[in-house]
Motif scaffolding. Structure first.
Motif, PDB file in Angstrom:
ATOM      1  N   THR A 174      -1.446  -1.318  -4.203  1.00 14.13           N
ATOM      2  CA  THR A 174      -2.603  -0.477  -3.922  1.00 14.13           C
ATOM      3  C   THR A 174      -2.122   0.946  -3.678  1.00 14.13           C
ATOM      4  O   THR A 174      -1.278   1.181  -2.809  1.00 14.13           O
TER       5      THR A 174
ATOM      6  N   ALA B 276      -6.201  -4.998 -13.026  1.00  8.31           N
ATOM      7  CA  ALA B 276      -7.073  -4.365 -12.044  1.00  8.31           C
ATOM      8  C   ALA B 276      -8.389  -5.130 -11.984  1.00  8.31           C
ATOM      9  O   ALA B 276      -8.750  -5.832 -12.943  1.00  8.31           O
TER      10      ALA B 276
ATOM     11  N   GLN C  79       0.219  -7.629  -5.108  1.00  7.27           N
ATOM     12  CA  GLN C  79      -0.777  -6.556  -5.086  1.00  7.27           C
ATOM     13  C   GLN C  79      -0.114  -5.210  -4.849  1.00  7.27           C
ATOM     14  O   GLN C  79       0.688  -5.056  -3.917  1.00  7.27           O
TER      15      GLN C  79
ATOM     16  N   THR D 202      -3.362   0.977  -9.230  1.00  2.00           N
ATOM     17  CA  THR D 202      -3.749  -0.117  -8.347  1.00  2.00           C
ATOM     18  C   THR D 202      -4.112  -1.353  -9.162  1.00  2.00           C
ATOM     19  O   THR D 202      -4.956  -1.294 -10.059  1.00  2.00           O
TER      20      THR D 202
ATOM     21  N   SER E 253      -3.430   4.462  -2.591  1.00  2.00           N
ATOM     22  CA  SER E 253      -4.581   5.088  -1.950  1.00  2.00           C
ATOM     23  C   SER E 253      -4.116   5.944  -0.789  1.00  2.00           C
ATOM     24  O   SER E 253      -3.135   5.634  -0.122  1.00  2.00           O
TER      25      SER E 253
ATOM     26  N   PRO F 239      -3.685   6.433  -8.143  1.00  4.34           N
ATOM     27  CA  PRO F 239      -4.699   5.427  -7.771  1.00  4.34           C
ATOM     28  C   PRO F 239      -5.009   4.457  -8.909  1.00  4.34           C
ATOM     29  O   PRO F 239      -5.267   3.264  -8.647  1.00  4.34           O
TER      30      PRO F 239
ATOM     31  N   LEU G  45       0.856  -1.188   0.000  1.00  2.87           N
ATOM     32  CA  LEU G  45       0.000   0.000   0.000  1.00  2.87           C
ATOM     33  C   LEU G  45       0.891   1.237   0.000  1.00  2.87           C
ATOM     34  O   LEU G  45       1.817   1.343   0.824  1.00  2.87           O
TER      35      LEU G  45
END
Length: 115
Positions: A112, A40, A110, A90, A114, A87, A11
């Motif tokens: 991400t 995505a 993954q 992602t 944000s 964003p 993240l």
């Protein structure tokens, strides 16, 4: 058989950076065309960046100037440096190796973006 293991996802806030790594098994890594793809939710998997054995690279328009693919043949590893993340970056990022027309895929990592 080539096995690929990605790492480095996570993240991150918009504008931040991440560096993905993909370690490959096998004895002929320097001959592989190595690529990064992403997928995505609800979208098709798309090519992000590719590096052929000779070192030439190509990028998706959406990541040009922000992402850099590189490789360390001595360590059987390809990298994806991702800067100025948005964003819309992602996705699950996948590493792909191509040797003599045969593709091999990693399990994905993954990413991400944000706040």
């Amino acid at each position: 058989q080539v096995q690929l293991v990605e790492s480095g996802g996570g993240l991150v806030q918009p504008g931040g950076s991440l560096r993905l790594s993909c370690a490959a098994s096998g004895n002929f890594f320097s001959r592989y065309t190595m690529s990064w793809y992403r997928q995505a939710p609800g979208m098709q998997r798309e090519l992000v960046a590719v590096m052929v054995s000779g070192g030439s690279t190509n990028y998706a328009d959406s990541v040009k100037g922000r992402f850099t693919i590189s490789r360390d043949n001595a360590k059987n590893t390809v990298f994806l440096q991702m800067n100025s993340l948005r964003p819309e970056d992602t996705a699950v990022y996948y590493c792909k190796a191509l040797l003599v027309g045969r593709p091999y895929w990693g399990q994905g990592t993954q990413v991400t973006v944000s706040s």
